[in-house]
Design a protein around this motif. Structure first.
Motif, mmCIF file in Angstrom:
data_model
loop_
_atom_site.group_PDB
_atom_site.id
_atom_site.type_symbol
_atom_site.label_atom_id
_atom_site.label_comp_id
_atom_site.label_asym_id
_atom_site.label_seq_id
_atom_site.Cartn_x
_atom_site.Cartn_y
_atom_site.Cartn_z
ATOM 1 N N UNK A 11 0.862 -1.148 0.033
ATOM 2 C CA UNK A 11 -0.160 0.064 -0.117
ATOM 3 C C UNK A 11 0.752 1.218 0.262
ATOM 4 N N UNK A 12 1.916 1.354 0.321
ATOM 5 C CA UNK A 12 2.826 2.348 0.457
ATOM 6 C C UNK A 12 3.979 2.121 -0.599
ATOM 7 N N UNK A 13 3.864 1.502 -1.756
ATOM 8 C CA UNK A 13 5.170 1.208 -2.521
ATOM 9 C C UNK A 13 4.822 2.489 -3.539
ATOM 10 N N UNK A 14 6.144 2.483 -4.174
ATOM 11 C CA UNK A 14 6.094 3.774 -5.308
ATOM 12 C C UNK A 14 5.248 3.450 -6.605
ATOM 13 N N UNK A 15 4.998 2.264 -6.917
ATOM 14 C CA UNK A 15 4.013 1.969 -7.912
ATOM 15 C C UNK A 15 2.476 2.400 -7.548
ATOM 16 N N UNK A 16 2.195 2.160 -6.477
ATOM 17 C CA UNK A 16 0.974 2.157 -5.859
ATOM 18 C C UNK A 16 0.763 3.600 -5.856
ATOM 19 N N UNK A 17 1.423 4.405 -5.223
ATOM 20 C CA UNK A 17 1.353 5.883 -5.055
ATOM 21 C C UNK A 17 1.445 6.545 -6.424
ATOM 22 N N UNK A 18 2.090 6.054 -7.522
ATOM 23 C CA UNK A 18 2.153 6.702 -8.743
ATOM 24 C C UNK A 18 0.961 6.759 -9.225
ATOM 25 N N UNK A 19 0.174 5.567 -9.345
ATOM 26 C CA UNK A 19 -1.270 5.312 -9.983
ATOM 27 C C UNK A 19 -2.187 6.176 -9.138
ATOM 28 N N UNK A 20 -2.053 6.182 -7.848
ATOM 29 C CA UNK A 20 -3.153 6.896 -6.969
ATOM 30 C C UNK A 20 -2.972 8.455 -7.335
ATOM 31 N N UNK A 21 -1.577 9.096 -7.629
ATOM 32 C CA UNK A 21 -1.435 10.348 -7.828
ATOM 33 C C UNK A 21 -2.044 10.926 -9.258
ATOM 34 N N UNK A 22 -2.023 9.831 -9.968
ATOM 35 C CA UNK A 22 -2.516 9.910 -11.408
ATOM 36 C C UNK A 22 -4.048 10.068 -11.105
ATOM 37 N N UNK A 23 -4.655 9.173 -10.506
ATOM 38 C CA UNK A 23 -6.259 9.320 -10.191
ATOM 39 C C UNK A 23 -6.515 10.659 -9.589
ATOM 40 N N UNK A 201 -18.734 10.985 -18.266
ATOM 41 C CA UNK A 201 -18.228 9.492 -17.885
ATOM 42 C C UNK A 201 -16.860 9.432 -17.651
ATOM 43 N N UNK A 202 -16.137 10.480 -18.075
ATOM 44 C CA UNK A 202 -14.692 10.550 -17.789
ATOM 45 C C UNK A 202 -13.906 10.023 -16.524
ATOM 46 N N UNK A 203 -14.780 10.224 -15.537
ATOM 47 C CA UNK A 203 -14.462 9.778 -14.222
ATOM 48 C C UNK A 203 -14.184 8.304 -14.095
ATOM 49 N N UNK A 204 -14.662 7.489 -15.108
ATOM 50 C CA UNK A 204 -14.648 6.165 -14.935
ATOM 51 C C UNK A 204 -13.198 5.705 -15.278
ATOM 52 N N UNK A 205 -12.383 6.612 -15.934
ATOM 53 C CA UNK A 205 -10.707 6.610 -15.827
ATOM 54 C C UNK A 205 -10.186 6.132 -14.530
ATOM 55 N N UNK A 206 -10.686 7.102 -13.564
ATOM 56 C CA UNK A 206 -10.347 7.203 -12.131
ATOM 57 C C UNK A 206 -10.839 5.670 -11.658
ATOM 58 N N UNK A 207 -12.065 5.168 -12.163
ATOM 59 C CA UNK A 207 -12.447 3.750 -11.317
ATOM 60 C C UNK A 207 -11.384 2.883 -11.862
ATOM 61 N N UNK A 208 -11.213 2.676 -13.107
ATOM 62 C CA UNK A 208 -10.171 1.924 -13.586
ATOM 63 C C UNK A 208 -8.722 1.892 -12.899
ATOM 64 N N UNK A 209 -8.366 3.067 -12.644
ATOM 65 C CA UNK A 209 -6.937 3.302 -11.927
ATOM 66 C C UNK A 209 -7.040 2.855 -10.470
ATOM 67 N N UNK A 210 -8.107 3.022 -9.997
ATOM 68 C CA UNK A 210 -8.320 2.422 -8.714
ATOM 69 C C UNK A 210 -8.316 0.902 -8.389
ATOM 70 N N UNK A 211 -9.104 0.294 -9.480
ATOM 71 C CA UNK A 211 -9.313 -0.985 -9.593
ATOM 72 C C UNK A 211 -7.688 -1.791 -9.934
ATOM 73 N N UNK A 212 -7.125 -1.054 -10.753
ATOM 74 C CA UNK A 212 -5.529 -1.493 -10.974
ATOM 75 C C UNK A 212 -5.014 -1.651 -9.630
ATOM 76 N N UNK A 213 -5.104 -0.411 -8.642
ATOM 77 C CA UNK A 213 -4.443 -0.386 -7.486
ATOM 78 C C UNK A 213 -4.849 -1.474 -6.753
ATOM 79 N N UNK A 214 -6.048 -1.830 -6.503
ATOM 80 C CA UNK A 214 -6.712 -2.988 -5.795
ATOM 81 C C UNK A 214 -5.939 -4.272 -6.005
ATOM 82 N N UNK A 215 -5.784 -4.419 -7.291
ATOM 83 C CA UNK A 215 -5.116 -5.781 -7.834
ATOM 84 C C UNK A 215 -3.500 -5.706 -7.582
ATOM 85 N N UNK A 216 -3.214 -4.425 -7.575
ATOM 86 C CA UNK A 216 -1.568 -4.371 -7.255
ATOM 87 C C UNK A 216 -1.348 -4.455 -5.884
#
Length: 225
Positions: A11-23, A201-216
């Motif tokens: 949850x505190x890795x650089x990869x997770x934080x990067x995706x959350x920053x984009x979102x 519906x652009x906000x669904x991009x953030x939905x996808x990013x958050x699901x990516x974080x969930x999997x990571x």
């Protein structure tokens, strides 16, 4: 620290934080461009605008900024309650529960028409607050994924310390902070562009990013990053 963190949950890795920053940057651009120019993350700005409107007797516009602030506070409370309730869960990390709730809320926002912009902004602010409360560190250092003022302060302080001590560790930390600020800005840029092309519906991009974080976050690492 809960038992899942001790095992190296990401949850505190650089990869997770990067995706959350984009979102996080994307969400702010979305609400500003598609939902009545209200910031989802920058509650200080909303407070300034609500105070200004109330002082001028513009009650409805003031409320339009007040309610997202209250929703943000509610999101902080909700995330903390989830941590207290599920912090020792062996089946799923409590932050993954938060991420799933965020993704579901943003998915719902994508269906909301312009007539309920106020409710949409409240939901996005609620989501941002949950993220702020749940993801507060980057490699053990305090970090915010939905706003930049604190990160900019930390990055500049570390750079000043590096210039005085020539400690390469301080330089690395400073550049890491600056780098993720840049990633946040990139997320905001994409949010602005895609909001124009995809509309509400652009906000669904953030939905996808958050699901990516969930999997990571199902992946493990040797130490808590």
């Amino acid at each position: 620290m809960d038992n899942r963190e001790a095992k190296g949950q990401r949850s505190e890795s650089s990869a997770v934080i990067a995706v959350l920053c984009i979102s996080g940057g994307f969400q702010d651009a979305y609400t500003y461009n598609c939902r009545d120019a209200v910031f989802a993350n920058a509650q200080t700005g909303n407070m300034v605008l609500l105070g200004q409107n109330f002082a001028m007797g513009n009650w409805y516009p003031g409320i339009r900024y007040l309610l997202p602030v209250l929703a943000f506070a509610a999101g902080i409370y909700a995330a903390e309650k989830i941590r207290r309730r599920y912090g020792q869960s062996e089946k799923i990390h409590w932050r993954q529960i938060v991420i799933l709730l965020e993704a579901a809320a943003l998915f719902v926002v994508g269906f909301m028409p312009l007539q309920v912009n106020l409710l949409a902004n409240m939901l996005v602010s609620f989501v941002c607050a949950m993220q702020v409360q749940s993801f507060r560190k980057l490699n053990g250092n305090a970090y915010a994924t939905t706003m930049c003022i604190g990160n900019l302060r930390a990055a500049t302080e570390l750079w000043c310390s590096y210039r005085s001590t020539r400690d390469k560790g301080l330089k690395k930390k400073s550049l890491l902070y600056y780098g993720f600020i840049g990633i946040f800005i990139v997320g905001a840029a994409f949010g602005g562009i895609l909001s124009r092309h995809l509309g509400l519906k652009a906000i669904w991009v953030s939905t996808g990013l958050l699901l990516m974080v969930f999997a990571m976050m199902f992946q493990k690492q040797g130490r808590q990053a």
